[in-house]
Design an enzyme around this catalytic site. Sequence first.
Site, PDB file in Angstrom:
ATOM      1  N   CYS A  80       0.833  -1.201   0.000  1.00  0.00           N
ATOM      2  CA  CYS A  80       0.000   0.000   0.000  1.00  0.00           C
ATOM      3  C   CYS A  80       0.872   1.259   0.000  1.00  0.00           C
ATOM      4  CB  CYS A  80      -0.996  -0.041   1.151  1.00  0.00           C
ATOM      5  SG  CYS A  80      -2.373   1.131   0.938  1.00  0.00           S
TER       6      CYS A  80
ATOM      7  N   HIS B 258      -3.629  -4.889   0.503  1.00  0.00           N
ATOM      8  CA  HIS B 258      -3.087  -5.340   1.786  1.00  0.00           C
ATOM      9  C   HIS B 258      -3.207  -6.864   1.877  1.00  0.00           C
ATOM     10  CE1 HIS B 258      -2.291  -1.702   4.274  1.00  0.00           C
ATOM     11  NE2 HIS B 258      -3.092  -1.127   3.377  1.00  0.00           N
TER      12      HIS B 258
ATOM     13  N   GLU C  53      -1.749  -8.880   3.840  1.00  0.00           N
ATOM     14  CA  GLU C  53      -1.738  -9.361   5.218  1.00  0.00           C
ATOM     15  C   GLU C  53      -3.132  -9.338   5.839  1.00  0.00           C
ATOM     16  OE1 GLU C  53      -1.829  -4.995   5.832  1.00  0.00           O
ATOM     17  OE2 GLU C  53      -0.984  -6.356   4.338  1.00  0.00           O
TER      18      GLU C  53
END
Length: 250
Positions: free
Chosen positions: A121, A225, A227
């Site tokens: 990001c 993102h 994660e």
Amino acid sequence: MSTTYKHSKKPLIGITTWRRDLPTFLGEKTDLYTIGPEYVEAIEEAGGMPILLPHAKPEAAPMYLDLLDGLLVSGGGDVDPSSYGQTNAGKSYDVKPSADAFEIALLHEAYKRKLPTLGICRGFQIMQVAFEGTMLQDLHEVFPFHPKNEGKPEYILSQNHTVSFAEDSILADVYGSVTRTVNTIHHQCIQTVGDGWTPIGWSEDGIIEAVQASGDWLALGVQWHPEKLKDEAEHKLFAYFIQAAWKGRK
């Protein structure tokens, strides 16, 4: 890497943090370095040892990288438009020039050392700005149909879009597919990639969503993102990154 840390049985991965004023028992605005736990968990699950990095002075970047086998430049506030030669048009928020300067120094040093690097990001964005790339301060002025971040957590985390990868790219190989559904947690985007970078992923409306470094530097950047995606396939990206850190270890 410094001989002091060679005994570590896991590759040491530096993760940049973000400085915020948050309410704590000390007051309504406590100056803190912060990071989402998902970054740490993703690195640990992939076999790495996370090391959290503050916003230090740029000249300290080489000393930090002396400790590390890999670098993850995380999300955070917007990149300051002055960092890519523009004036803030009132559409860039939570900017911190000192954070930009330190992260740019980290990235330049990582390039010199060919240290495996992953940008997520904001990390993807500063990765491009560090090498003379530019950004759109409001992506919806050019891409009006891209999902819009309305600022509510429950809304933001429910937004997604499709990304297509170049067939010969690292990400197509990592994911075993040339398309992927990803989350939408951004209101800015890359306009032009930095020198020495190749676009390898695009949204359906043409936004550059992923890049890889040219040459022999293993460096990747993604706009989404990974994660935060509850999908086992995302583990492959972090596993690939940690494997590269192992291979590059001195």
